[in-house]
Motif scaffolding. Structure first.
Motif, PDB file in Angstrom:
ATOM      1  N   THR A   1       0.807  -1.223   0.000  1.00 26.22           N
ATOM      2  CA  THR A   1       0.000   0.000   0.000  1.00 26.22           C
ATOM      3  C   THR A   1       0.836   1.266   0.000  1.00 26.22           C
TER       4      THR A   1
ATOM      5  N   TYR B   1      -1.819 -11.816   1.684  1.00 25.60           N
ATOM      6  CA  TYR B   1      -2.967 -10.914   1.706  1.00 25.60           C
ATOM      7  C   TYR B   1      -2.891  -9.964   0.515  1.00 25.60           C
ATOM      8  N   PRO B   2      -4.032  -9.544  -0.009  1.00 25.65           N
ATOM      9  CA  PRO B   2      -4.029  -8.518  -1.053  1.00 25.65           C
ATOM     10  C   PRO B   2      -3.705  -7.153  -0.461  1.00 25.65           C
TER      11      PRO B   2
ATOM     12  N   LEU C   1      -5.001  -3.965   0.727  1.00 22.92           N
ATOM     13  CA  LEU C   1      -6.352  -3.733   1.245  1.00 22.92           C
ATOM     14  C   LEU C   1      -6.962  -2.450   0.669  1.00 22.92           C
ATOM     15  N   PRO C   2      -8.290  -2.394   0.611  1.00 18.83           N
ATOM     16  CA  PRO C   2      -8.949  -1.138   0.248  1.00 18.83           C
ATOM     17  C   PRO C   2      -8.494  -0.025   1.196  1.00 18.83           C
TER      18      PRO C   2
ATOM     19  N   GLU D   1      -7.276  -2.533  -7.196  1.00 20.82           N
ATOM     20  CA  GLU D   1      -8.127  -3.684  -7.497  1.00 20.82           C
ATOM     21  C   GLU D   1      -7.547  -4.490  -8.661  1.00 20.82           C
TER      22      GLU D   1
ATOM     23  N   ASN E   1      -4.418  -6.421  -7.502  1.00 20.49           N
ATOM     24  CA  ASN E   1      -4.746  -7.619  -6.729  1.00 20.49           C
ATOM     25  C   ASN E   1      -5.182  -8.764  -7.640  1.00 20.49           C
TER      26      ASN E   1
ATOM     27  N   ASP F   1      -7.990 -13.946   0.557  1.00 15.64           N
ATOM     28  CA  ASP F   1      -8.741 -12.909  -0.139  1.00 15.64           C
ATOM     29  C   ASP F   1      -9.757 -12.264   0.801  1.00 15.64           C
TER      30      ASP F   1
ATOM     31  N   SER G   1     -10.367  -8.872   0.845  1.00 15.77           N
ATOM     32  CA  SER G   1     -10.714  -7.524   0.384  1.00 15.77           C
ATOM     33  C   SER G   1     -12.188  -7.197   0.580  1.00 15.77           C
ATOM     34  N   ASP G   2     -13.051  -8.120   0.192  1.00 15.11           N
ATOM     35  CA  ASP G   2     -14.489  -7.833   0.264  1.00 15.11           C
ATOM     36  C   ASP G   2     -14.947  -7.558   1.685  1.00 15.11           C
TER      37      ASP G   2
ATOM     38  N   ARG H   1     -14.484  -3.767   2.515  1.00 20.13           N
ATOM     39  CA  ARG H   1     -15.080  -2.742   1.651  1.00 20.13           C
ATOM     40  C   ARG H   1     -16.288  -2.065   2.311  1.00 20.13           C
TER      41      ARG H   1
ATOM     42  N   GLU I   1     -14.740   0.470  -3.366  1.00 18.79           N
ATOM     43  CA  GLU I   1     -13.278   0.418  -3.307  1.00 18.79           C
ATOM     44  C   GLU I   1     -12.721   1.143  -2.088  1.00 18.79           C
TER      45      GLU I   1
END
Length: 202
Positions: A88, A121-122, A124-125, A140, A143, A161, A163-164, A167, A172
């Motif tokens: 990030t 981990y992705p 993050l938003p 997005e 990722n 995963d 991320s969702d 949110r 986003e």
């Protein structure tokens, strides 16, 4: 990052213990392995020791770190199981370099760790004042790019995963109930990270 901000973030992160202990069931059945947590301030302020007191781990998080930090670790995590959350802090490069070239550098840096297994981990938003819709869309896209190229890590990768779950209304932006400032996490945010990891470790 100022010392005052660091203290504030650490204070919030300290609240993770109670929530994470509930997720881990008291962490009485940790796997018989040592985990190396690698990343930026999201990792540095993740109070894993209080959340899971008997888990063997090393926290190598560094506030402000970008993907170049991975190259500084040398052989430190070679052959180890790594929990990786980074990207990030230099996400702005997604706009200046492009998603694919940045993903190439990310994968090269991650592969150079020579880990035995990576719990990934992705990015993050996030919701910072100077973030643009273009940047959030690029995160997005990044990722998705990384998820499609997991074999390039050169080791087993367990993709977490989450991320969702971060949110706001499926968009986003990060949900304000999970972050005090739009990028760092509070106890509820760390509970999501801990729960996702623990589901894969059991």
């Amino acid at each position: 990052m100022t010392n005052l901000l660091k203290r504030g973030i650490r204070g919030v992160a300290a609240l993770v213990a109670a929530a994470s202990l509930a997720v881990c069931g008291g962490c009485s059945d940790e796997p018989d392995t040592e985990l190396y947590f690698v990343g930026d301030s999201l990792v540095e302020f993740w109070d894993v020791g209080r959340a899971c007191p008997t888990l063997r781990f090393v926290n190598l998080g560094r506030a402000g770190a970008g993907i170049a930090y991975l190259g500084e670790l040398g052989d430190r995590v070679a052959g180890r199981d790594v929990v990786l959350l980074i990207g990030t802090n230099d996400a702005w490069r997604l706009l200046t370099e492009g998603v694919r070239p940045y993903a190439d550098r990310y994968l090269e840096a991650a592969g150079a760790l020579r880990a035995r297994r990576v719990y990934l981990y992705p990015v993050l938003p996030r919701t910072l004042a100077n973030d643009t819709d273009a940047l959030r869309a690029a995160i997005e896209e990044f990722n998705a790019e990384i998820r499609g190229r997991l074999p390039e890590f050169g080791c087993e990768v367990v993709y977490l995963d989450v991320s969702d779950r971060f949110r706001l209304d499926g968009g986003e932006h990060i949900h304000p109930e999970l972050s005090p400032d739009g990028i760092h996490l509070n106890a509820y945010g760390y509970q999501i990270l801990t729960e996702a990891l623990w589901e894969k470790l059991r």
